[in-house]
Design a protein around this motif. Structure first.
Motif, PDB file in Angstrom:
ATOM      1  N   LEU A 178      48.130  -8.522 -16.025  1.00  0.00           N
ATOM      2  CA  LEU A 178      48.490  -7.615 -14.942  1.00  0.00           C
ATOM      3  C   LEU A 178      49.418  -6.554 -15.514  1.00  0.00           C
ATOM      4  CD1 LEU A 178      48.091  -7.430 -11.782  1.00  0.00           C
ATOM      5  CD2 LEU A 178      50.348  -8.503 -11.602  1.00  0.00           C
ATOM      6  N   ALA A 179      49.029  -5.285 -15.407  1.00  0.00           N
ATOM      7  CA  ALA A 179      49.821  -4.216 -16.010  1.00  0.00           C
ATOM      8  C   ALA A 179      51.168  -4.064 -15.323  1.00  0.00           C
ATOM      9  CB  ALA A 179      49.051  -2.897 -15.956  1.00  0.00           C
ATOM     10  N   ASP A 180      51.183  -4.209 -14.016  1.00  0.00           N
ATOM     11  CA  ASP A 180      52.415  -4.091 -13.246  1.00  0.00           C
ATOM     12  C   ASP A 180      52.234  -4.860 -11.946  1.00  0.00           C
ATOM     13  OD1 ASP A 180      54.345  -2.615 -11.195  1.00  0.00           O
ATOM     14  OD2 ASP A 180      55.045  -2.057 -13.190  1.00  0.00           O
ATOM     15  N   ASN A 181      53.336  -5.400 -11.416  1.00  0.00           N
ATOM     16  CA  ASN A 181      53.245  -6.154 -10.160  1.00  0.00           C
ATOM     17  C   ASN A 181      52.622  -5.345  -9.030  1.00  0.00           C
ATOM     18  OD1 ASN A 181      54.409  -8.342 -11.394  1.00  0.00           O
ATOM     19  ND2 ASN A 181      56.321  -8.267 -10.238  1.00  0.00           N
ATOM     20  N   VAL A 182      52.794  -4.019  -9.052  1.00  0.00           N
ATOM     21  CA  VAL A 182      52.265  -3.202  -7.959  1.00  0.00           C
ATOM     22  C   VAL A 182      50.740  -3.217  -7.929  1.00  0.00           C
ATOM     23  CG1 VAL A 182      54.285  -1.706  -7.885  1.00  0.00           C
ATOM     24  CG2 VAL A 182      52.328  -1.057  -9.312  1.00  0.00           C
ATOM     25  N   TYR A 224      58.594 -13.953  -8.335  1.00  0.00           N
ATOM     26  CA  TYR A 224      59.207 -13.353  -7.154  1.00  0.00           C
ATOM     27  C   TYR A 224      59.609 -14.466  -6.201  1.00  0.00           C
ATOM     28  CZ  TYR A 224      54.450 -14.100  -5.355  1.00  0.00           C
ATOM     29  OH  TYR A 224      53.241 -14.664  -5.000  1.00  0.00           O
ATOM     30  N   GLY A 225      60.389 -14.139  -5.184  1.00  0.00           N
ATOM     31  CA  GLY A 225      60.797 -15.188  -4.273  1.00  0.00           C
ATOM     32  C   GLY A 225      61.604 -14.684  -3.106  1.00  0.00           C
ATOM     33  N   VAL A 268      62.149  -9.876 -11.720  1.00  0.00           N
ATOM     34  CA  VAL A 268      62.039 -10.804 -10.602  1.00  0.00           C
ATOM     35  C   VAL A 268      61.920 -10.026  -9.294  1.00  0.00           C
ATOM     36  CG1 VAL A 268      63.151 -12.678  -9.333  1.00  0.00           C
ATOM     37  CG2 VAL A 268      63.351 -12.572 -11.830  1.00  0.00           C
ATOM     38  N   GLY A 269      60.864 -10.296  -8.532  1.00  0.00           N
ATOM     39  CA  GLY A 269      60.643  -9.609  -7.269  1.00  0.00           C
ATOM     40  C   GLY A 269      61.263 -10.349  -6.097  1.00  0.00           C
ATOM     41  N   HIS A 270      61.394  -9.634  -4.981  1.00  0.00           N
ATOM     42  CA  HIS A 270      62.022 -10.196  -3.786  1.00  0.00           C
ATOM     43  C   HIS A 270      61.234  -9.788  -2.545  1.00  0.00           C
ATOM     44  CE1 HIS A 270      65.914 -11.138  -5.864  1.00  0.00           C
ATOM     45  NE2 HIS A 270      65.439 -10.199  -6.665  1.00  0.00           N
ATOM     46  N   ALA A 275      62.999  -1.042  -8.966  1.00  0.00           N
ATOM     47  CA  ALA A 275      61.613  -0.926  -9.435  1.00  0.00           C
ATOM     48  C   ALA A 275      60.684  -1.289  -8.280  1.00  0.00           C
ATOM     49  CB  ALA A 275      61.353  -1.847 -10.631  1.00  0.00           C
ATOM     50  N   PRO A 276      59.633  -0.517  -8.055  1.00  0.00           N
ATOM     51  CA  PRO A 276      58.686  -0.850  -6.978  1.00  0.00           C
ATOM     52  C   PRO A 276      58.059  -2.230  -7.138  1.00  0.00           C
ATOM     53  CG  PRO A 276      58.320   1.383  -7.758  1.00  0.00           C
ATOM     54  CD  PRO A 276      59.300   0.761  -8.714  1.00  0.00           C
ATOM     55  N   GLY A 277      57.838  -2.654  -8.380  1.00  0.00           N
ATOM     56  CA  GLY A 277      57.217  -3.948  -8.621  1.00  0.00           C
ATOM     57  C   GLY A 277      58.077  -5.131  -8.227  1.00  0.00           C
ATOM     58  N   LYS A 278      59.330  -4.864  -7.833  1.00  0.00           N
ATOM     59  CA  LYS A 278      60.227  -5.935  -7.400  1.00  0.00           C
ATOM     60  C   LYS A 278      60.286  -6.059  -5.884  1.00  0.00           C
ATOM     61  CE  LYS A 278      64.120  -6.205  -9.794  1.00  0.00           C
ATOM     62  NZ  LYS A 278      65.354  -5.807 -10.505  1.00  0.00           N
ATOM     63  N   VAL A 279      59.536  -5.207  -5.183  1.00  0.00           N
ATOM     64  CA  VAL A 279      59.586  -5.178  -3.719  1.00  0.00           C
ATOM     65  C   VAL A 279      58.307  -5.799  -3.161  1.00  0.00           C
ATOM     66  CG1 VAL A 279      59.939  -3.739  -1.691  1.00  0.00           C
ATOM     67  CG2 VAL A 279      60.876  -3.018  -3.902  1.00  0.00           C
ATOM     68  N   ILE A 280      58.424  -6.962  -2.526  1.00  0.00           N
ATOM     69  CA  ILE A 280      57.275  -7.612  -1.903  1.00  0.00           C
ATOM     70  C   ILE A 280      57.252  -7.207  -0.431  1.00  0.00           C
ATOM     71  CG2 ILE A 280      56.047  -9.771  -1.528  1.00  0.00           C
ATOM     72  CD1 ILE A 280      56.605  -9.170  -4.493  1.00  0.00           C
ATOM     73  N   ASN A 281      56.290  -6.353  -0.083  1.00  0.00           N
ATOM     74  CA  ASN A 281      56.191  -5.835   1.283  1.00  0.00           C
ATOM     75  C   ASN A 281      55.320  -6.754   2.132  1.00  0.00           C
ATOM     76  OD1 ASN A 281      57.704  -3.452   0.784  1.00  0.00           O
ATOM     77  ND2 ASN A 281      55.913  -2.489  -0.144  1.00  0.00           N
TER      78      ASN A 281
END
Length: 701
Positions: A212-216, A435-436, A462-464, A509-515
């Motif tokens: 995966l290149a990025d969490n987004v 993430y968590g 680490v995402g949230h 970082a956008p990849g740390k934001v779980i919408n």
């Protein structure tokens, strides 16, 4: 908790013994104390302080006039020759204890070969440990020998393959039976461990998948192994099981149920509710009870109720491995919900019986942290606890090729643990997701060390979960009447701009934001809107469901969908159905068919996100510079985002009004659930409760 008995003694440091005597017990008075060990050796004690407590106890703080031998069992004598066994307590939290007994070996548990089996456990404070074997019909016991660093070991020189075993542990004056906390091979309901070896497992080959290149780039779909196939008459031969989760046949394809349905959605990751051993379902009779599984019993064993044969310690492992393999073959990555913040029953947890208090957050007064509101909080900071948790994560990747972890109540854990887990996992598997729930839980962990949102900058990968996104889109979880922007609160339109641009003021970082707007916890969005949008017809609520789903899928950050969110899942107006039976929790495919328009629209939105990189910007700078917002009469949100490859303009209208937006050139309409626009247009017609997405790069000639 202390002061439950008339006479108690606790070793809280190498030279500190705290004694509590009830005033109903010789008036709580004693002029002298001494210790005696199991060899009748005496250690004199000196009273350093004495105080009368408010609760009818007298507290004595004593110092030792002699050397302490760790693991010895001590009895405390008072002036009346009354005795109590001394309990090792806060001493296991001290730096000196950690320095003396930190064991760096990787051989705890069982090391098996046909010629011999070596059993090792870590318990510096144990007096004795005995291995109890049941090999066929024969029961045998083997005393284990104390070695360096508090390790106990025994070698049995015979082939023990498939033998059952437990341990008897003598700690703090009591014998307790435990299963092996280091193994992954368990009998039903954690009754015993089983001798086996990973090399003997029939695990499927790995399916190569690009990192995966990025969490987004992820679209996460949260699902329960049980819920996806628990409905009647859906064509699955192994319902509620690991095997059934990825089972496909003519019936599932014809009815579009189970894995056939999951594959059709186009998501990139399935996040499974806990699959490691939990305590609230009888594995032999799994249909009597229902539970989501947030009550861990064995961190390294899989849940037997999801196996076709819970008495077979190997079956659950091989069946789960096949589940992951099948998902990967279908192009679907697998994330696991990890519950490291508490356990089902602390007093029955194997690691607690081996080294009481070490693995749980406790202060010097013997009080236990309860930030999880489950009666116990795991302490992730002691070195052997941290090592255990990290190695558990490593094993899940090594054995099953997992693609990510979601941590339950992550704010109970500490930032150093999360960073170490992230480093280990991403080294093993680039692109691995971590993430968590980064809620700032009221535990004994200092606030600056909690793995919570307020410390997100200290955890680079680490995402949230973004509760602010959820509350802005749907309204309060606590107050069902309170509306968010998607269900009618237009005052939140400007807050919505920040949320859709990945909350750049709160995350680096956008990849740390779980919408997300819905997960297993709390009321579903559909049930929330029954109340928040009371009086609106089903057709309008369907539109609002698509509107909220669109905001999740088109916002910058990482989109997260709860299974059934794409068809208006209901839990019959209940907010917490963690133990409320399949009737409340199963994926209802009949309901799915009744709301198929939501499904169709959600699938279109998923494909748009995957196709257009402008919805997947990777840096805060990009989300600030390459997204912009406008409003139409402070009701309709206009959202423009662009990347090097593409540029889109989107419209979100949660009102009952009709609006027009004029562009200076034609754009291609790629989504319009209001059906108000032609394929190419420069005059956008915005219907009530609709979402419109336009490709601004594909213009007419």
């Amino acid at each position: 908790m202390r002061m439950k008995e008339a006479y108690e003694a606790y070793l809280d440091d190498y030279n500190c013994l705290n004694v509590y005597i009830s005033k109903n017990f010789f008036e709580g008075k004693s002029r002298i104390f001494h210790l005696k060990d199991t060899h009748d050796r005496i250690i004199p004690l000196t009273i350093q302080s004495r105080s009368d407590l408010y609760n009818g106890y007298t507290h004595y703080q004593l110092s030792l006039n002699g050397a302490l031998q760790m693991g010895e069992e001590y009895t405390l004598y008072d002036e009346h020759c009354q005795t109590t066994v001394v309990r090792y307590s806060h001493i296991v939290k001290t730096e000196r204890f950690n320095e003396q007994y930190n064991y760096e070996g990787d051989d705890l548990g069982l090391t098996y070969s046909k010629e011999q089996s070596i059993f090792k456990l870590w318990s510096p404070i144990a007096l004795q440990i005995v291995l109890c074997l049941k090999n066929g019909g024969e029961a045998e016991t083997y005393p284990m020998h104390r070695e360096e660093k508090g390790v106990f070991s025994v070698t049995v020189h015979k082939d023990l393959l498939k033998a059952r075993y437990t341990f008897m542990v003598r700690v703090n004056g009591k014998w307790n039976e435990i299963v092996d906390p280091y193994t992954s091979f368990s009998g039903p309901n954690a009754e015993y461990s089983v001798v086996y070896d990973k090399s003997l497992l029939h695990l499927p080959p790995r399916v190569p998948m690009a990192p995966l290149a990025d969490n987004v780039d992820a679209i996460i779909y949260e699902a329960s192994v049980r819920d996806m196939t628990s409905a009647n008459d859906i064509g699955v031969e192994n319902p509620k099981k690991f095997k059934g989760f990825t089972e496909e046949n003519e019936n599932t394809r014809a009815k579009n149920t189970g894995f056939s349905y999951l594959r059709s959605l186009g998501v990139t990751h399935v996040q499974l509710l806990p699959v490691c051993d939990f305590g609230s379902v009888d594995e032999v009779y799994p249909n009597i009870f229902y539970n989501w599984g947030y009550d861990p019993v064995q961190f390294r064993c899989l849940e037997g109720s999801y196996s076709t044969d819970p008495r077979n310690a190997v079956a659950r492992i091989e069946e789960f491995a096949q589940l992951v393999h099948n998902c990967h073959k279908a192009g679907l990555r697998v994330n696991l919900d990890i519950v490291f913040n508490h356990v089902y029953k602390k007093e029955e947890f194997s690691l607690e019986k081996l080294v009481p208090n070490y693995y749980f957050l406790m202060n010097r007064e013997g009080e236990f942290s309860n930030g999880s509101f489950c009666g116990n909080d795991i302490d992730s900071q002691p070195p052997m606890a941290r090592k255990y948790l990290v190695e558990t994560c490593r094993r899940l990747i090594e054995w099953f090729d997992i693609d990510g972890f979601r941590f339950d109540l992550m704010g109970i854990l500490d930032i150093h643990l999360m960073n170490e887990i992230t480093q280990v996992c991403r080294k093993m598997k680039p692109g691995f997701m971590i993430y968590g729930e980064g809620w700032n839980m009221p535990s004994f962990v200092p606030e600056n060390l909690r793995a919570s949102q307020i410390n997100q900058a200290e955890m680079p990968f680490v995402g949230h979960f973004s509760d602010s996104f959820r509350e802005t889109v749907r309204g309060s979880n606590a107050d069902l009447n309170q509306q968010g922007y998607s269900n009618g609160n237009f005052d939140l339109i400007y807050s919505m701009m920040d949320r859709m641009s990945a909350s750049g003021n709160a995350f680096n970082a956008p990849g740390k934001v779980i919408n997300y707007v819905e997960c297993h916890d709390n009321h579903t969005l559909w049930d929330k809107n029954r109340v928040a949008c009371h009086g609106e017809g089903r057709d309008v609520r369907e539109k609002r469901q698509v509107l909220a789903n669109a905001m999740v899928l088109l916002s910058q950050g990482v989109p997260f969908l709860h299974a059934g969110q794409e068809f208006g899942r209901t839990k019959q107006n209940l907010g917490n159905t963690y133990n409320r039976s399949d009737n409340y929790n199963s994926i209802n495919y009949i309901r799915r068919d009744h709301h198929i328009s939501i499904v169709t629209d959600t699938i279109k939105l998923i494909s748009i996100r995957r196709k257009y990189s402008c919805f997947r910007l990777r840096t805060v700078e990009e989300t600030r510079d390459q997204t912009s917002f406008q409003t139409i009469e402070n009701r309709v949100l206009v959202y423009i985002c662009e990347s090097k490859e593409d540029k889109c303009i989107s419209f979100f209208n949660p009102s009952n009004g009709y609006y027009t937006y004029n562009l200076d050139h034609d754009v291609q309409v790629i989504f319009d659930n209001g059906s108000s626009n032609t394929h190419l247009t420069r005059n956008i017609q915005i219907a009530p409760y609709s979402v419109i997405v336009c490709d601004m790069m594909k213009q007419s000639a």
